[in-house]
Each structure stands twice: as C-alpha cells, then as structure tokens.
Design a protein around this motif. Structure first.
Motif, PDB file in Angstrom:
ATOM      1  N   GLU A   1       1.032  -1.118   0.070  1.00 16.29           N
ATOM      2  CA  GLU A   1       0.063  -0.039   0.181  1.00 16.29           C
ATOM      3  C   GLU A   1       0.850   1.416  -0.202  1.00 16.29           C
ATOM      4  O   GLU A   1       0.780   1.996  -0.845  1.00 16.29           O
ATOM      5  N   GLY A   2       1.894   1.326   0.824  1.00 19.84           N
ATOM      6  CA  GLY A   2       2.927   2.322   0.708  1.00 19.84           C
ATOM      7  C   GLY A   2       3.384   2.648  -0.463  1.00 19.84           C
ATOM      8  O   GLY A   2       3.574   3.711  -0.937  1.00 19.84           O
ATOM      9  N   ALA A   3       3.854   1.406  -1.282  1.00 15.12           N
ATOM     10  CA  ALA A   3       4.361   1.771  -2.357  1.00 15.12           C
ATOM     11  C   ALA A   3       3.902   2.142  -3.526  1.00 15.12           C
ATOM     12  O   ALA A   3       3.878   2.890  -4.575  1.00 15.12           O
ATOM     13  N   ASP A   4       2.291   1.921  -3.329  1.00 20.71           N
ATOM     14  CA  ASP A   4       1.176   2.347  -4.357  1.00 20.71           C
ATOM     15  C   ASP A   4       1.129   3.522  -4.174  1.00 20.71           C
ATOM     16  O   ASP A   4       0.983   4.521  -5.010  1.00 20.71           O
ATOM     17  N   LEU A   5       1.149   4.171  -2.859  1.00 18.36           N
ATOM     18  CA  LEU A   5       0.743   5.372  -2.647  1.00 18.36           C
ATOM     19  C   LEU A   5       1.767   6.434  -3.046  1.00 18.36           C
ATOM     20  O   LEU A   5       1.738   7.395  -3.608  1.00 18.36           O
ATOM     21  N   ASP A   6       3.273   5.795  -2.822  1.00 13.88           N
ATOM     22  CA  ASP A   6       4.424   6.536  -3.472  1.00 13.88           C
ATOM     23  C   ASP A   6       4.242   6.700  -5.164  1.00 13.88           C
ATOM     24  O   ASP A   6       4.389   7.706  -5.403  1.00 13.88           O
ATOM     25  N   ALA A   7       3.823   5.628  -5.548  1.00 15.73           N
ATOM     26  CA  ALA A   7       3.943   5.411  -6.858  1.00 15.73           C
ATOM     27  C   ALA A   7       2.721   6.526  -7.456  1.00 15.73           C
ATOM     28  O   ALA A   7       3.054   7.184  -8.498  1.00 15.73           O
TER      29      ALA A   7
ATOM     30  N   ALA B   1       1.737   9.244  -6.035  1.00 17.76           N
ATOM     31  CA  ALA B   1       2.224  10.458  -5.851  1.00 17.76           C
ATOM     32  C   ALA B   1       3.323  11.043  -6.764  1.00 17.76           C
ATOM     33  O   ALA B   1       3.025  12.104  -7.388  1.00 17.76           O
ATOM     34  N   SER B   2       4.022   9.964  -7.301  1.00 15.31           N
ATOM     35  CA  SER B   2       5.099  10.453  -8.189  1.00 15.31           C
ATOM     36  C   SER B   2       4.526  10.596  -9.440  1.00 15.31           C
ATOM     37  O   SER B   2       4.919  11.372 -10.370  1.00 15.31           O
ATOM     38  N   ALA B   3       3.501   9.789  -9.757  1.00 13.76           N
ATOM     39  CA  ALA B   3       2.600   9.738 -11.243  1.00 13.76           C
ATOM     40  C   ALA B   3       1.883  11.141 -11.172  1.00 13.76           C
ATOM     41  O   ALA B   3       1.912  11.753 -12.251  1.00 13.76           O
ATOM     42  N   ALA B   4       1.564  11.780 -10.020  1.00 11.39           N
ATOM     43  CA  ALA B   4       0.705  12.800 -10.169  1.00 11.39           C
ATOM     44  C   ALA B   4       1.559  14.057 -10.045  1.00 11.39           C
ATOM     45  O   ALA B   4       1.429  14.818 -11.125  1.00 11.39           O
ATOM     46  N   LEU B   5       2.624  13.856  -9.727  1.00 14.58           N
ATOM     47  CA  LEU B   5       3.913  15.012  -9.798  1.00 14.58           C
ATOM     48  C   LEU B   5       4.451  15.067 -11.368  1.00 14.58           C
ATOM     49  O   LEU B   5       4.399  15.965 -12.051  1.00 14.58           O
TER      50      LEU B   5
END
Length: 114
Positions: free
Chosen positions: A92-98, A100-104
């Motif tokens: 879940e943490g990795a998914d949230l990080d991905a 966030a990165s995709a949004a940026l």
C-alpha cells in the motif's frame, strides 16, 4: 475448506487477513471435532473384557497430538498473518508513493506544454 470471494481490487486486499482468520477457525473446528469424536475412549471401553480396551489409552495420545497441532498451528499462523499484514502495508505504501510520483510527473508534463 471453503474459499472466500476473490479479491479483485487493491482496496480489497485488506480482506486477506479476514480470510486467514476464517482458515484458522476451520483448523480449530477440525481439531475440536477430532478430539471430540475421533479420540474417544468410550468406543474401546464398552466392557472390562473388550479386546480393544488397550486402545483406549492410545486415544489420549491422539487427543494430545491434536492439542500439539493446535499450538503449533496457532504459532505459525500468527507469523503468517503478521507477515501478510506487513506485506500489505508495504504494498500500500509503495502504491501511494507511485501514485504521488505519477501525479507529480503528470503535473510537470502538463505544465511543460503550457
């Protein structure tokens, strides 16, 4: 054993521990049944002259084996559940990080065209 519903989305992965709890309960039910109905002394002790009477003591061993199985299973199963929950949290943490990165990245790419 009965299977639970399939997990078809990321949000449903947190149902996995509940499915594991169902499996643990099924193990307890099997062991309880075995202790109550399989490891019975009374079938071997119908009379003092029953030739199978010596097997009654073996039923105590069968019951003890199921007790040991329950303890061992509970210890191992607790580790499995902990590991699954830890892995789910990591995913879940990795998914949230991905995300966030995709949004940026989306913001930067969209801003570059303006």
């Amino acid at each position: 054993m009965t299977g639970g519903p399939e997990i078809t989305s990321w949000a449903e992965t947190w149902r996995v521990p509940r499915h594991l709890a169902v499996l643990a309960e099924q193990e307890r039910e099997v062991s309880d049944y075995a202790r109550e109905w399989v490891a019975r002394r009374d079938g071997f002790e119908p009379s003092p002259v029953c030739v199978l009477r010596p097997l009654a003591g073996a039923m105590d061993l069968v019951s003890a084996a199921f007790d040991a199985l329950d303890r061992r299973f509970a210890a191992l199963w607790a580790d499995v559940v902990d590991d699954v929950e830890s892995a789910l949290a990591g995913l879940e943490g990795a998914d949230l990080d991905a995300s966030a990165s995709a949004a940026l990245l989306h913001r930067d790419v969209a801003g570059a065209g303006a």
